[in-house]
Scaffold this active site. Structure first.
Site, PDB file in Angstrom:
ATOM      1  N   PHE A   1     -15.459   3.964   7.060  1.00 13.45           N
ATOM      2  CA  PHE A   1     -14.081   4.310   6.698  1.00 13.45           C
ATOM      3  C   PHE A   1     -13.848   4.316   5.185  1.00 13.45           C
ATOM      4  O   PHE A   1     -12.731   4.550   4.736  1.00 13.45           O
ATOM      5  CB  PHE A   1     -13.090   3.362   7.381  1.00 13.45           C
ATOM      6  CG  PHE A   1     -13.298   1.886   7.097  1.00 13.45           C
ATOM      7  CD1 PHE A   1     -12.841   1.303   5.922  1.00 13.45           C
ATOM      8  CD2 PHE A   1     -13.941   1.074   8.029  1.00 13.45           C
ATOM      9  CE1 PHE A   1     -13.014  -0.048   5.657  1.00 13.45           C
ATOM     10  CE2 PHE A   1     -14.129  -0.287   7.773  1.00 13.45           C
ATOM     11  CZ  PHE A   1     -13.669  -0.843   6.584  1.00 13.45           C
TER      12      PHE A   1
ATOM     13  N   LYS B   1       0.822  -1.216   0.000  1.00 16.59           N
ATOM     14  CA  LYS B   1       0.000   0.000   0.000  1.00 16.59           C
ATOM     15  C   LYS B   1       0.861   1.273   0.000  1.00 16.59           C
ATOM     16  O   LYS B   1       2.080   1.218   0.265  1.00 16.59           O
ATOM     17  CB  LYS B   1      -0.915  -0.030   1.230  1.00 16.59           C
ATOM     18  CG  LYS B   1      -1.962  -1.142   1.183  1.00 16.59           C
ATOM     19  CD  LYS B   1      -2.892  -1.032   2.374  1.00 16.59           C
ATOM     20  CE  LYS B   1      -3.980  -2.077   2.321  1.00 16.59           C
ATOM     21  NZ  LYS B   1      -4.946  -1.904   3.425  1.00 16.59           N
TER      22      LYS B   1
ATOM     23  N   TYR C   1     -12.421  -1.682  -3.646  1.00 14.99           N
ATOM     24  CA  TYR C   1     -12.961  -1.831  -2.285  1.00 14.99           C
ATOM     25  C   TYR C   1     -14.494  -1.704  -2.250  1.00 14.99           C
ATOM     26  O   TYR C   1     -15.052  -1.352  -1.204  1.00 14.99           O
ATOM     27  CB  TYR C   1     -12.321  -0.795  -1.358  1.00 14.99           C
ATOM     28  CG  TYR C   1     -10.938  -1.196  -0.859  1.00 14.99           C
ATOM     29  CD1 TYR C   1     -10.756  -2.371  -0.130  1.00 14.99           C
ATOM     30  CD2 TYR C   1      -9.829  -0.394  -1.088  1.00 14.99           C
ATOM     31  CE1 TYR C   1      -9.502  -2.743   0.342  1.00 14.99           C
ATOM     32  CE2 TYR C   1      -8.569  -0.754  -0.613  1.00 14.99           C
ATOM     33  CZ  TYR C   1      -8.420  -1.929   0.103  1.00 14.99           C
ATOM     34  OH  TYR C   1      -7.180  -2.288   0.586  1.00 14.99           O
TER      35      TYR C   1
ATOM     36  N   ARG D   1       2.437  -6.404   9.206  1.00  8.70           N
ATOM     37  CA  ARG D   1       1.696  -5.241   9.717  1.00  8.70           C
ATOM     38  C   ARG D   1       2.214  -4.800  11.074  1.00  8.70           C
ATOM     39  O   ARG D   1       2.238  -3.592  11.369  1.00  8.70           O
ATOM     40  CB  ARG D   1       0.204  -5.537   9.737  1.00  8.70           C
ATOM     41  CG  ARG D   1      -0.388  -5.464   8.317  1.00  8.70           C
ATOM     42  CD  ARG D   1      -1.708  -6.128   8.257  1.00  8.70           C
ATOM     43  NE  ARG D   1      -2.450  -5.831   7.034  1.00  8.70           N
ATOM     44  CZ  ARG D   1      -3.559  -6.488   6.688  1.00  8.70           C
ATOM     45  NH1 ARG D   1      -4.018  -7.454   7.465  1.00  8.70           N
ATOM     46  NH2 ARG D   1      -4.188  -6.186   5.582  1.00  8.70           N
TER      47      ARG D   1
END
Ligand code: CMP
Length: 142
Positions: free
Chosen positions: A59, A11, A51, A104
Site C-alpha cells: 500500500f 490527514k 513513511y 477513526r
C-alpha cells in the site's frame, strides 16, 4: 506513568472535511496538550521519508499519493502516557474495526483515509516529532 510526547497528524481526508477543530477538541478534552503544530502540504519526498518504514508494503505508493493529496495538520502532543492515550483516542487503523467513540470510527473513511496518524512507541515518536519540528519549536506544557 511517564510524561511523553507523540506525533499526531490530521490527514488530508479529515482536513478536507474541516475536521481539524473536531480532532483538536477531542485531544484537549482528553487532557492531552498540544506542544507544537504546523499546517503544511507534504511533497512526495516528505511523505516517502515519513513513511519509509512501510516502503516495502503493497500500500506504500497509494499511501504516499494520498498523504500528498492535500494539506495536513501535524502536531506534537504531550501528556502522561501520551503515546497510548493518543492511540486509544484514534482507535484501530481500520475505521471499520475501530471501537465506538474513537476518532477513526467516527471520522475515518477507509484504512488509508483514516483521519489521523499517531506514533506507536517512544522511539518512533522521537523520530517522527524530529521529522517535522526543531527542538525549539516543541514547547513543554507540563
Ligand atoms: P498510519 O497510522 O498513518 O500508518 C500507516 C498508514 O498506512 C496507516 O495509518 C493507514 O492509513 C495506511 N494503510 C493503508 N493500507 C493499509 C493496510 N492494508 N494496513 C495498514 N495500514 C494501511
Amino acid at each position: 506513568m511517564a510524561r511523553e510526547r507523540t506525533l499526531a497528524i490530521v490527514k488530508p481526508d479529515a482536513v478536507k472535511r474541516n475536521l481539524i477543530g473536531e480532532v483538536i477538541r477531542r485531544i484537549e478534552q482528553s487532557g492531552l496538550q498540544v506542544a507544537a503544530a504546523r499546517f503544511l502540504q507534504l511533497s512526495r519526498a516528505d511523505a516517502e521519508g515519513f513513511y519509509a518504514v512501510h516502503k516495502e508494503r503493497p500500500f506504500f505508493a497509494s499511501l504516499v499519493g494520498y498523504m500528498c493529496s492535500g494539506p495536513v495538520m501535524v502536531m506534537a502532543l504531550e501528556g502522561d502516557d501520551a503515546i497510548k492515550r493518543w492511540r486509544d483516542l484514534m482507535g484501530a487503523t481500520d475505521p471499520a474495526k475501530a471501537a465506538p467513540g474513537t476518532i477513526r470510527k467516527d471520522l475515518g473513511q477507509s484504512v488509508e483515509a483514516n483521519a489521523t496518524h499517531g506514533s506507536d512507541a517512544p522511539e518512533t515518536a522521537a523520530v517522527e516529532i524530529a521529522y517535522f519540528f526543531r527542538t525549539i519549536e516543541v514547547v513543554a506544557r507540563g
